[in-house]
Design an enzyme around this catalytic site. Structure first.
Site, PDB file in Angstrom:
ATOM      1  N   HIS A   9       0.868  -1.191   0.000  1.00 49.57           N
ATOM      2  CA  HIS A   9       0.000   0.000   0.000  1.00 49.57           C
ATOM      3  C   HIS A   9       0.897   1.232   0.000  1.00 49.57           C
ATOM      4  O   HIS A   9       1.756   1.361   0.873  1.00 49.57           O
ATOM      5  CB  HIS A   9      -0.915  -0.003   1.217  1.00 49.57           C
ATOM      6  N   HIS A 187      -8.447  -7.956  -1.925  1.00 46.22           N
ATOM      7  CA  HIS A 187      -8.117  -8.399  -0.563  1.00 46.22           C
ATOM      8  C   HIS A 187      -9.235  -9.313  -0.058  1.00 46.22           C
ATOM      9  O   HIS A 187     -10.408  -8.905  -0.014  1.00 46.22           O
ATOM     10  CB  HIS A 187      -8.054  -7.211   0.406  1.00 46.22           C
ATOM     11  N   GLU A 190      -7.943 -12.445   4.656  1.00 47.66           N
ATOM     12  CA  GLU A 190      -7.004 -11.976   5.685  1.00 47.66           C
ATOM     13  C   GLU A 190      -7.718 -12.153   7.026  1.00 47.66           C
ATOM     14  O   GLU A 190      -7.178 -12.720   7.962  1.00 47.66           O
ATOM     15  CB  GLU A 190      -6.650 -10.504   5.431  1.00 47.66           C
ATOM     16  N   ASP A 268       3.046  -5.518   2.629  1.00 43.41           N
ATOM     17  CA  ASP A 268       1.760  -4.870   2.938  1.00 43.41           C
ATOM     18  C   ASP A 268       1.949  -3.382   3.293  1.00 43.41           C
ATOM     19  O   ASP A 268       1.727  -2.520   2.459  1.00 43.41           O
ATOM     20  CB  ASP A 268       1.050  -5.635   4.062  1.00 43.41           C
ATOM     21  N   ASP A 269       2.312  -3.110   4.529  1.00 44.45           N
ATOM     22  CA  ASP A 269       2.507  -1.733   5.028  1.00 44.45           C
ATOM     23  C   ASP A 269       3.735  -1.751   5.938  1.00 44.45           C
ATOM     24  O   ASP A 269       3.600  -1.719   7.175  1.00 44.45           O
ATOM     25  CB  ASP A 269       1.286  -1.294   5.850  1.00 44.45           C
TER      26      ASP A 269
HETATM   27  N1  ADE Z   1      -5.058  -1.298   3.843  1.00 45.66           N
HETATM   28  C1  ADE Z   1      -3.791  -1.188   4.207  1.00 45.66           C
HETATM   29  N2  ADE Z   1      -3.351  -2.352   4.731  1.00 45.66           N
HETATM   30  C2  ADE Z   1      -4.383  -3.221   4.683  1.00 45.66           C
HETATM   31  C3  ADE Z   1      -4.554  -4.573   5.044  1.00 45.66           C
HETATM   32  N3  ADE Z   1      -3.583  -5.303   5.593  1.00 45.66           N
HETATM   33  N4  ADE Z   1      -5.767  -5.127   4.861  1.00 45.66           N
HETATM   34  C4  ADE Z   1      -6.761  -4.418   4.323  1.00 45.66           C
HETATM   35  N5  ADE Z   1      -6.644  -3.147   3.943  1.00 45.66           N
HETATM   36  C5  ADE Z   1      -5.465  -2.545   4.119  1.00 45.66           C
HETATM   37 ZN    ZN Z   2      -2.997  -5.121   1.882  1.00 43.37          ZN
END
Ligand code: ADE
Ligand code: ZN
Length: 321
Positions: A9, A187, A190, A268-269
């Site tokens: 992201h 997505h 998760e 991811d982040d």
């Molecule tokens: N937006 C940023 N990180 C995310 C994640 N792990 N799952 C869903 N949306 C997101």
């Molecule tokens: Zn994500």
């Protein structure tokens, strides 16, 4: 090792110091989203999403996204990433206005071109709508995506809280993006269990699934993923940090692979989850004994599943050897 990352992201790559600096410049009080040690502070996934949106609120113009892009790509390049696809949301870049979105994209691309020249990392964009913002907000995001589809914007996807609504609610937006030639990732799995993956597959027919790891709880679904060749963008460090799994040993990435599901590895982040691509690789080596051949396999899978065109893939392949 040279690496490919398919699930990043764009705003989620913002180092906390970068966001703190912007907040100070803009005289916005964001002290509530940081711990004393300077890292992002949140309690659980939903709180993470609101801290993420608060951090993103100080990225108010194309120039901020240019600076962010430089920070993100320099960090990725330092960890050996040679190709990355990042999720870009019109919701955070102009609020769904196509003209404003073009300005943001131009600023991002200018930095991406420079970074490609200087550091040998190529960026492509996957426009994402945000599921918990609802289907009506997804439509302008899809229109932005369709209007700018091409050599840089190569895909359309959906992030956010997968427990909100059904994938079918977003069909108009996904059809709009697909008609513009964009490839699809969603997505799912998760947090939402195998049923969420199944719904995403059936309703939106994505080539890739973001996360998808909870599919492991349903044998028939695992077989379906393997048969269809659906590629999972697996983010092990993110899943462990957010508590989807208590530790990497319990994470299904290796079991999914053994069942014939195509997996790739992403962060991811990264600053939110205290990870990097190097850390992901080191953890997979330490926990599952992955070696050069395993990493080469996931990299090949990622290259094949990348949404960029073939000439870009040829260029990336050269960087891998
Ligand atoms: N937006 C940023 N990180 C995310 C994640 N792990 N799952 C869903 N949306 C997101
Ligand atoms: Zn994500």
């Amino acid at each position: 090792m040279p690496k490919i990352e398919l699930h990043l992201h764009h705003e989620g790559g913002a180092p906390p110091a970068f966001i703190r600096g912007l907040a100070a410049e803009k005289k916005v009080d964001l002290s509530g989203i940081f711990r004393e040690d300077g890292s992002y502070a949140y309690r659980d996934f939903n709180h993470f999403l609101s801290v993420y949106e608060a951090a993103t609120s100080v990225l108010t113009g194309p120039e901020d996204f240019a600076r962010l892009t430089r920070a993100v790509l320099e960090e990725s390049a330092a960890h050996g990433v040679v190709y990355t696809e990042s999720f870009l949301s019109p919701d955070f870049c102009g609020g769904g206005d196509v003209g404003a979105w073009r300005d943001y994209l131009a600023a991002i691309r200018e930095v991406a071109d420079e970074t490609e020249r200087d550091m040998g990392i190529t960026l492509r964009g996957v426009v994402t709508c945000i599921r918990h913002f609802g289907p009506e907000k997804a439509k302008p995001a899809a229109i932005c995506a369709a209007e700018t589809a091409g050599d840089f914007i190569v895909g359309f996807g959906m992030a956010g809280d997968e427990l909100v609504g059904e994938p079918a609610d977003y069909l108009w937006s996904f059809d709009c993006a697909r008609e513009a030639g964009l490839q699809i990732t969603v997505h799912a799995g998760e947090w939402g269990g195998p049923q969420s993956v199944r719904a995403a597959l059936e309703d939106l027919n994505p080539a890739r699934i973001g996360h998808g790891v909870q599919a492991i709880e349903d044998d028939a679904l695992v077989d379906t993923l393997a048969e269809r060749g659906t590629v999972l963008e697996v983010c092990p460090g993110s899943n462990v940090f957010l508590g989807v799994y208590p530790n990497l040993r319990m994470h299904p990435i290796q079991r999914l692979r053994e069942r014939g599901v195509k997996v790739t590895v992403s962060t991811d982040d990264p600053p939110f989850f205290h990870t990097t691509m190097t850390r992901e690789y080191e953890a997979l080596e330490a926990t599952f004994g992955w070696g050069e051949e395993d990493f080469a396999e996931v990299t090949e899978t990622a290259l094949a599943a990348a949404f960029c065109d073939d000439s870009t893939k040829d260029k990336i392949r050269e960087r891998l050897t």
